[in-house]
Design a protein around this motif. Sequence first.
Motif, PDB file in Angstrom:
ATOM      1  N   SER A   1      57.029  56.050   8.648  1.00 54.05           N
ATOM      2  CA  SER A   1      58.225  55.268   8.296  1.00 54.05           C
ATOM      3  C   SER A   1      59.364  56.165   7.799  1.00 54.05           C
ATOM      4  O   SER A   1      60.382  55.652   7.350  1.00 54.05           O
ATOM      5  CB  SER A   1      57.863  54.213   7.250  1.00 54.05           C
TER       6      SER A   1
ATOM      7  N   LEU B   1      57.273  49.074   3.016  1.00 47.48           N
ATOM      8  CA  LEU B   1      58.364  49.315   3.965  1.00 47.48           C
ATOM      9  C   LEU B   1      59.731  49.072   3.329  1.00 47.48           C
ATOM     10  O   LEU B   1      60.744  49.539   3.836  1.00 47.48           O
ATOM     11  CB  LEU B   1      58.186  48.415   5.197  1.00 47.48           C
TER      12      LEU B   1
ATOM     13  N   HIS C   1      57.057  57.895   2.320  1.00 48.74           N
ATOM     14  CA  HIS C   1      56.867  57.149   3.566  1.00 48.74           C
ATOM     15  C   HIS C   1      55.398  57.058   3.969  1.00 48.74           C
ATOM     16  O   HIS C   1      54.540  57.707   3.380  1.00 48.74           O
ATOM     17  CB  HIS C   1      57.731  57.781   4.674  1.00 48.74           C
TER      18      HIS C   1
ATOM     19  N   TYR D   1      58.437  50.300  15.595  1.00 45.61           N
ATOM     20  CA  TYR D   1      57.719  49.401  14.680  1.00 45.61           C
ATOM     21  C   TYR D   1      58.302  47.997  14.722  1.00 45.61           C
ATOM     22  O   TYR D   1      59.515  47.818  14.695  1.00 45.61           O
ATOM     23  CB  TYR D   1      57.790  49.935  13.234  1.00 45.61           C
TER      24      TYR D   1
ATOM     25  N   PRO E   1      63.066  52.755   3.793  1.00 44.93           N
ATOM     26  CA  PRO E   1      62.647  52.844   5.195  1.00 44.93           C
ATOM     27  C   PRO E   1      63.666  53.688   5.955  1.00 44.93           C
ATOM     28  O   PRO E   1      64.859  53.576   5.723  1.00 44.93           O
ATOM     29  CB  PRO E   1      62.671  51.395   5.670  1.00 44.93           C
TER      30      PRO E   1
ATOM     31  N   LEU F   1      52.296  54.847  10.237  1.00 49.17           N
ATOM     32  CA  LEU F   1      52.308  53.531  10.886  1.00 49.17           C
ATOM     33  C   LEU F   1      51.394  53.513  12.111  1.00 49.17           C
ATOM     34  O   LEU F   1      50.915  52.458  12.525  1.00 49.17           O
ATOM     35  CB  LEU F   1      53.730  53.182  11.337  1.00 49.17           C
TER      36      LEU F   1
ATOM     37  N   LEU G   1      61.827  54.388  12.383  1.00 44.67           N
ATOM     38  CA  LEU G   1      61.306  53.097  12.856  1.00 44.67           C
ATOM     39  C   LEU G   1      61.743  52.816  14.291  1.00 44.67           C
ATOM     40  O   LEU G   1      60.983  52.244  15.079  1.00 44.67           O
ATOM     41  CB  LEU G   1      61.749  51.961  11.932  1.00 44.67           C
TER      42      LEU G   1
END
Lengths: 189, 189
Positions: free
Chosen positions: B11, B48, B18, B62, B52, B21, B57
């Motif tokens: 992330s 998250l 972070h 994601y 973020p 994922l 992402l």
Amino acid sequence: MNLLFTDFETSGLDPDVHEILDAGLILCDIDTMEILEQVSVKVKPEHLEISPDKTALAINGYNEAEWAEAGTLDEALELIQPITANAVFIAQNVYFDYMFYRAALKKTGRKNLLHYHRLDVGSMAFPLIQPYQMSLDKLCLILGIQPEPAPHRAINGAMREYNVVCKLRDMAKKGESFITEPQKFNSNY
Amino acid sequence: MNLLFTDFETSGLDPDVHEILDAGLILCDIDTMEILEQVSVKVKPEHLEISPDKTALAINGYNEAEWAEAGTLDEALELIQPITANAVFIAQNVYFDYMFYRAALKKTGRKNLLHYHRLDVGSMAFPLIQPYQMSLDKLCLILGIQPEPAPHRAINGAMREYNVVCKLRDMAKKGESFITEPQKFNSNY
């Protein structure tokens, strides 16, 4: 862009506990490999009473007499930092040396001026020298690079890293390699 | 001994903040490069809302729908850990992925079973492909390895790392390289 060959001799393996005692750095041009600058500096340890690693101290030959004139970590970084600007940090087993450098910057409150990429000497040998060799001594032996005198000094370590990388680049250019085919099945048994 | 090709989609860039994922891992024999095991596992993020990184992402695509069935970090490590025993961790820019793995072990209180050495894909290309190429995409392009479909998936990243290393080993064996001499002085200007 420049490459910064680095070797740190330390009082042990843990960057949160142990200290840099001797730093050797060689800056070169990443394309031509021309050497631009060198720094060799001893650092006086502050906490040698905390978990000193006797094996590490024996390898790097630490003794009070030879370190009598050594300065502080901050004084060493004052010498080192000017050659780190946007340079790619490279070492044998780079994670180890980089973790010590990061810890040193944190302890002294100094900024990280390096490029965000890092390169590893042992990895560079992987395609050209098979089976995989983990130690710099073994790589030097295979590549015909002179051993250094004991005790180990950081600047000699950095110079050997530099010589290994120059030799690997020459080999790649000439189409040479040291490759022994893996023996999956030994027919003698 | 085995090599563990690893790619983590995260992330963001800071392993202290972070989260992983998506994890892709390919275990192979370090001598023969024969693939032994693969693990591909999504991880449901817990925080998250904390910093973020929108760029990260977007790259790894994601979205809540595709991550609806994802398990916890501890469940992912339960799948991953059996193939890590005494394996050499390898990734493109290995420091990044290894820092996330180390943070994941710390968060879940799990032991590090890996070998203490780590290898770096980008470094492996350094002698054979000059000038230095930093990105895996660029390495794949030079080496004729197929691009992967967007969004990026960790297991595809790990497979591209594996393919790059196999190709570099083949090149070294055949005496091939992609070397363009450095241009120190440009005579046209």
